[in-house]
Design a protein around this motif. Structure first.
Motif, PDB file in Angstrom:
ATOM      1  N   GLU A 120      -8.182  -1.684  19.360  1.00 56.57           N
ATOM      2  CA  GLU A 120      -7.325  -1.016  20.349  1.00 56.57           C
ATOM      3  C   GLU A 120      -5.864  -1.094  19.916  1.00 56.57           C
ATOM      4  O   GLU A 120      -5.124  -0.112  20.026  1.00 56.57           O
ATOM      5  N   ASN A 121      -5.436  -2.257  19.414  1.00 57.25           N
ATOM      6  CA  ASN A 121      -4.066  -2.419  18.928  1.00 57.25           C
ATOM      7  C   ASN A 121      -3.782  -1.477  17.762  1.00 57.25           C
ATOM      8  O   ASN A 121      -2.668  -0.961  17.637  1.00 57.25           O
ATOM      9  N   ALA A 122      -4.760  -1.269  16.907  1.00 59.79           N
ATOM     10  CA  ALA A 122      -4.585  -0.430  15.722  1.00 59.79           C
ATOM     11  C   ALA A 122      -4.236   1.010  16.093  1.00 59.79           C
ATOM     12  O   ALA A 122      -3.585   1.714  15.314  1.00 59.79           O
ATOM     13  N   LYS A 123      -4.615   1.440  17.280  1.00 64.17           N
ATOM     14  CA  LYS A 123      -4.325   2.807  17.708  1.00 64.17           C
ATOM     15  C   LYS A 123      -2.829   3.070  17.855  1.00 64.17           C
ATOM     16  O   LYS A 123      -2.402   4.212  17.853  1.00 64.17           O
ATOM     17  N   GLY A 124      -2.021   2.014  17.959  1.00 61.93           N
ATOM     18  CA  GLY A 124      -0.582   2.171  18.110  1.00 61.93           C
ATOM     19  C   GLY A 124       0.149   2.460  16.815  1.00 61.93           C
ATOM     20  O   GLY A 124       1.328   2.775  16.822  1.00 61.93           O
ATOM     21  N   ASP A 125      -0.512   2.349  15.686  1.00 61.56           N
ATOM     22  CA  ASP A 125       0.103   2.603  14.392  1.00 61.56           C
ATOM     23  C   ASP A 125      -0.738   3.646  13.659  1.00 61.56           C
ATOM     24  O   ASP A 125      -1.935   3.430  13.452  1.00 61.56           O
ATOM     25  N   PRO A 126      -0.146   4.776  13.260  1.00 59.46           N
ATOM     26  CA  PRO A 126      -0.947   5.850  12.661  1.00 59.46           C
ATOM     27  C   PRO A 126      -1.731   5.430  11.412  1.00 59.46           C
ATOM     28  O   PRO A 126      -2.900   5.763  11.283  1.00 59.46           O
ATOM     29  N   LEU A 127      -1.101   4.715  10.506  1.00 58.32           N
ATOM     30  CA  LEU A 127      -1.761   4.307   9.266  1.00 58.32           C
ATOM     31  C   LEU A 127      -2.883   3.306   9.550  1.00 58.32           C
ATOM     32  O   LEU A 127      -3.995   3.420   9.033  1.00 58.32           O
ATOM     33  N   LEU A 128      -2.596   2.352  10.393  1.00 59.44           N
ATOM     34  CA  LEU A 128      -3.584   1.336  10.761  1.00 59.44           C
ATOM     35  C   LEU A 128      -4.736   1.971  11.538  1.00 59.44           C
ATOM     36  O   LEU A 128      -5.903   1.614  11.337  1.00 59.44           O
ATOM     37  N   SER A 129      -4.426   2.924  12.388  1.00 59.07           N
ATOM     38  CA  SER A 129      -5.450   3.613  13.167  1.00 59.07           C
ATOM     39  C   SER A 129      -6.455   4.324  12.268  1.00 59.07           C
ATOM     40  O   SER A 129      -7.665   4.250  12.488  1.00 59.07           O
ATOM     41  N   LYS A 130      -5.950   4.996  11.222  1.00 57.25           N
ATOM     42  CA  LYS A 130      -6.839   5.691  10.281  1.00 57.25           C
ATOM     43  C   LYS A 130      -7.707   4.710   9.507  1.00 57.25           C
ATOM     44  O   LYS A 130      -8.860   4.991   9.215  1.00 57.25           O
ATOM     45  N   ALA A 131      -7.147   3.538   9.184  1.00 56.41           N
ATOM     46  CA  ALA A 131      -7.895   2.550   8.405  1.00 56.41           C
ATOM     47  C   ALA A 131      -8.976   1.867   9.231  1.00 56.41           C
ATOM     48  O   ALA A 131     -10.051   1.549   8.721  1.00 56.41           O
ATOM     49  N   VAL A 132      -8.712   1.653  10.516  1.00 53.74           N
ATOM     50  CA  VAL A 132      -9.634   0.897  11.368  1.00 53.74           C
ATOM     51  C   VAL A 132     -10.658   1.797  12.070  1.00 53.74           C
ATOM     52  O   VAL A 132     -11.755   1.344  12.391  1.00 53.74           O
ATOM     53  N   ALA A 133     -10.346   3.055  12.265  1.00 57.70           N
ATOM     54  CA  ALA A 133     -11.236   3.963  13.011  1.00 57.70           C
ATOM     55  C   ALA A 133     -12.688   3.952  12.532  1.00 57.70           C
ATOM     56  O   ALA A 133     -13.605   3.899  13.353  1.00 57.70           O
ATOM     57  N   PRO A 134     -12.961   3.964  11.226  1.00 58.23           N
ATOM     58  CA  PRO A 134     -14.362   3.967  10.790  1.00 58.23           C
ATOM     59  C   PRO A 134     -15.110   2.661  11.076  1.00 58.23           C
ATOM     60  O   PRO A 134     -16.317   2.603  10.962  1.00 58.23           O
ATOM     61  N   LEU A 135     -14.389   1.619  11.465  1.00 56.59           N
ATOM     62  CA  LEU A 135     -15.014   0.310  11.657  1.00 56.59           C
ATOM     63  C   LEU A 135     -15.465   0.048  13.095  1.00 56.59           C
ATOM     64  O   LEU A 135     -16.081  -0.979  13.356  1.00 56.59           O
ATOM     65  N   THR A 136     -15.184   0.955  14.003  1.00 61.03           N
ATOM     66  CA  THR A 136     -15.524   0.708  15.409  1.00 61.03           C
ATOM     67  C   THR A 136     -17.034   0.586  15.625  1.00 61.03           C
ATOM     68  O   THR A 136     -17.470  -0.186  16.468  1.00 61.03           O
ATOM     69  N   ALA A 137     -17.826   1.317  14.877  1.00 64.24           N
ATOM     70  CA  ALA A 137     -19.283   1.210  15.014  1.00 64.24           C
ATOM     71  C   ALA A 137     -19.761  -0.172  14.573  1.00 64.24           C
ATOM     72  O   ALA A 137     -20.649  -0.764  15.197  1.00 64.24           O
TER      73      ALA A 137
END
Length: 192
Positions: A120-137
């Motif tokens: 959820e925190n990663a969503k606040g940073d565009p670069l971090l959001s892209k890196a973490v998005a595939p890991l939610t599953a």
């Protein structure tokens, strides 16, 4: 006639009750602080600069929170799940098995919760959001792991799944400029 219950049995019952409570509740942070809200009107030039600085501050705080939450999850996983498993403490008949399983169950619930918060925190940073998005599953796949750990049903594959998700989160953070280091939470943090 009232019978005395041994202190150890009472302690185990109390810890199991606490672990069920912790794994059943969540403690996410849904942006309740002032850094995640901007009250500026976009029509003025002053508000535009305030909005830009608030966005930069929010991104910086997103990375900081991500690193803190992911570090706590990694520390709890290694200290109370991976390390005792490799030492053979989870095997039937091992000394301290019950206490180790209770702690592993608490750590599993805690780590899952902190990984969700980190995502959820990663969503606040565009670069971090892209890196973490595939890991939610992968994070979601750990949802029932605390109960398996607590009941002594976790095997090599389950422990490997935890390690894999933690390593993926660490690598995603590193690639986005938010390097995660293990931080072992205190017992009081595990319980609540």
């Amino acid at each position: 006639m009232i019978r005395s219950v041994p202190l150890r049995r009472s302690l185990v019952a109390l810890l199991l009750s606490c672990s069920v409570l912790v794994s059943a509740t969540g403690c996410g942070d849904k942006g309740s602080d002032a850094a995640t809200r901007t009250g500026a009107s976009p029509s003025s030039s002053v508000s535009a600069s305030v909005s830009a600085s608030a966005t930069a501050e929010r991104q910086r705080l997103a990375k900081t929170r991500f690193v803190a939450n992911a570090g706590l999850a990694a520390g709890a996983t290694y200290q109370w799940i991976v390390k005792p498993y490799r030492a053979g403490t989870f095997k039937k008949g091992a000394e301290g098995r019950t206490f180790a399983l209770v702690k592993a169950g608490l750590a599993g619930g805690f780590a899952y919760n902190r990984l969700k918060a980190a995502a959820e925190n990663a969503k606040g940073d565009p670069l971090l959001s892209k890196a973490v998005a595939p890991l939610t599953a992968g994070i979601e796949s750990l949802k029932g792991m605390a109960a398996k750990l607590r009941n002594g049903e976790a095997g090599e594959g389950d422990i490997g799944a935890f390690e894999s998700v933690i390593d993926s989160i660490k690598n995603a953070g590193k690639s986005a400029g938010a390097e995660v280091t293990d931080k072992v939470p205190s017992t009081s943090q595990l319980t609540g």
